[in-house]
Design an enzyme around this catalytic site. Structure first.
Site, short mmCIF file in Angstrom:
data_model
loop_
_atom_site.label_atom_id
_atom_site.label_comp_id
_atom_site.label_asym_id
_atom_site.label_seq_id
_atom_site.Cartn_x
_atom_site.Cartn_y
_atom_site.Cartn_z
N PRO A 85 0.82 -1.21 0.00
CA PRO A 85 0.00 0.00 0.00
C PRO A 85 0.85 1.27 0.00
O PRO A 85 0.37 2.36 -0.29
CB PRO A 85 -0.83 -0.12 1.28
CG PRO A 85 -0.11 -1.08 2.14
CD PRO A 85 0.67 -1.97 1.24
N ASP A 141 -6.02 1.89 -25.51
CA ASP A 141 -6.44 1.74 -24.11
C ASP A 141 -6.65 3.10 -23.46
O ASP A 141 -5.92 4.05 -23.74
CB ASP A 141 -5.32 1.02 -23.32
CG ASP A 141 -5.44 -0.48 -23.43
OD1 ASP A 141 -6.44 -0.96 -23.94
OD2 ASP A 141 -4.50 -1.16 -22.99
N GLU A 188 1.89 -7.73 8.03
CA GLU A 188 2.16 -6.29 7.91
C GLU A 188 3.24 -6.01 6.86
O GLU A 188 3.78 -4.92 6.80
CB GLU A 188 2.60 -5.74 9.27
CG GLU A 188 1.60 -5.92 10.39
CD GLU A 188 0.32 -5.17 10.13
OE1 GLU A 188 -0.77 -5.78 10.26
OE2 GLU A 188 0.38 -3.98 9.78
N ARG A 247 -1.71 -8.60 -20.97
CA ARG A 247 -2.54 -8.26 -22.13
C ARG A 247 -1.79 -7.36 -23.10
O ARG A 247 -2.20 -7.20 -24.25
CB ARG A 247 -3.86 -7.62 -21.73
CG ARG A 247 -3.73 -6.24 -21.11
CD ARG A 247 -5.06 -5.74 -20.60
NE ARG A 247 -5.97 -5.39 -21.68
CZ ARG A 247 -5.94 -4.24 -22.35
NH1 ARG A 247 -5.01 -3.32 -22.06
NH2 ARG A 247 -6.81 -3.98 -23.31
N1 LIG Z 1 2.06 -4.42 3.48
C1 LIG Z 1 1.17 -4.20 4.19
C2 LIG Z 1 0.09 -3.87 5.07
C3 LIG Z 1 0.33 -2.75 5.84
C4 LIG Z 1 -0.65 -2.38 6.70
C5 LIG Z 1 -1.83 -3.08 6.80
C6 LIG Z 1 -2.06 -4.18 6.03
C7 LIG Z 1 -1.10 -4.59 5.15
C8 LIG Z 1 -1.51 -5.81 4.37
N2 LIG Z 1 -0.61 -6.25 3.32
C9 LIG Z 1 0.33 -7.20 3.49
C10 LIG Z 1 0.99 -7.38 2.30
C11 LIG Z 1 0.39 -6.51 1.35
C12 LIG Z 1 0.62 -6.26 0.02
C13 LIG Z 1 -0.13 -5.29 -0.66
C14 LIG Z 1 -1.11 -4.60 0.03
C15 LIG Z 1 -1.85 -3.53 -0.66
C16 LIG Z 1 -1.56 -2.97 -1.87
C17 LIG Z 1 -2.50 -1.96 -2.08
N3 LIG Z 1 -2.61 -1.12 -3.16
N4 LIG Z 1 -3.32 -1.95 -1.03
N5 LIG Z 1 -2.92 -2.91 -0.15
C18 LIG Z 1 -1.38 -4.85 1.36
C19 LIG Z 1 -0.61 -5.80 2.02
#
Ligand SMILES: N#Cc1ccccc1Cn1ccc2ccc(-c3cc(N)[nH]n3)cc21
Length: 250
Positions: free
Chosen positions: A89, A173, A116, A158
């Site tokens: 994220p 696109d 996490e 794609r």
């Molecule tokens: N990291 C982290 C995290 C940090 C805080 C709370 C929850 C998580 C969960 N998490 C664990 C792996 C992981 C991978 C990708 C996403 C992700 C991507 C988008 N664009 N949104 N979320 C989340 C992921």
């Protein structure tokens, strides 16, 4: 293109066996390999996580299994053409331009984490061996990276030659490079099919006119209209040269 995906939930990637990407894999255009991260653990419980240093909620994924997996899949000295993609994220936005860039690689390794996230030292160590992209698919938090991998593999796959049939093309696109007269860079406008009247609603007569130049103009106008309404930021970002004279007159 070879794609390796390392995960503790291999079954999450089953959709890659279906439809467009599944057909591309069956045709040999994509070589997709899904791996269970616990393969690279050696303790009785196949441990992949531990508590966060410094305290805090949840668990953090240990660097050792990820490092062993990466080294097993990309042995030292064979990194040329390989890029590591870490969904997170807190990453750089995954956009159509990023998809186009990733589509030029010969080998992508995806590291979708859980909990996490992964111990930072794994990403730092990997970056000393190959390009690492930490990418976000949107401003929301998922429970793990597997869904993001599905999104990215489809968006990249794609774009590869032979994946889309001649009838469909990624040339125009949305979000792609704006091009003179093309739709790239704009949102898709409305689409219609038969019957000509449904629920008392008519297909726009221009689409039944058979005049392809007028139809193309109408479609571009609709794409501009929808883009201005839904994503004005894209209008601002359009290359002025990509707008033709009639666009500018709007
Ligand atoms: N990291 C982290 C995290 C940090 C805080 C709370 C929850 C998580 C969960 N998490 C664990 C792996 C992981 C991978 C990708 C996403 C992700 C991507 C988008 N664009 N949104 N979320 C989340 C992921």
């Amino acid at each position: 293109m070879r794609i390796d995906i390392v995960t503790i939930f291999p079954e999450y990637l089953a959709p890659l066996d279906v439809s467009l990407i599944g057909k591309a894999a069956a045709a040999g255009i994509l070589d997709i390999r899904v791996h269970e991260l616990r393969t690279w653990t050696h303790d009785r419980h196949n441990t992949v996580d531990d508590s966060p240093c410094g305290g805090g909620p949840g668990m953090v994924m240990k660097p050792e299994p990820w490092w062993e997996a990466l080294t097993g899949l990309v042995p030292p000295g064979t990194e040329a053409g390989t890029r590591l993609i870490v969904p997170t994220p807190s990453g750089r936005p995954f956009t159509q331009r990023v998809a186009e860039d990733l589509a030029t690689a010969s080998h992508l390794v995806f590291a979708p984490a859980r909990y996490e996230g992964i111990d930072r030292r794994f990403v730092e160590a990997a970056a000393e061996r190959m390009p690492v992209e930490e990418l976000s698919i949107g401003d929301y938090v998922l429970a793990g990276g597997e869904v993001a991998v599905l999104v990215m593999v489809e968006a990249v796959g794609r774009l590869l030659p032979g994946v889309l049939g001649n009838a469909e093309s990624a040339k125009d696109d949305s979000f792609g490079h704006a091009s003179e007269g093309g739709m790239a860079g704009l949102l898709e406008g409305p689409v219609y099919t038969k019957p000509a009247t449904w629920d008392g609603r008519e297909v726009p007569p221009v689409l039944l006119s058979g005049n392809h130049a007028v139809i193309a103009r109408w479609r571009r106008d609709e794409a501009l209209r929808r883009t201005a309404a839904m994503r004005p930021d894209l209008i601002e970002g359009l290359d002025p040269d990509a707008l033709d004279k009639k666009d500018r007159a709007r």
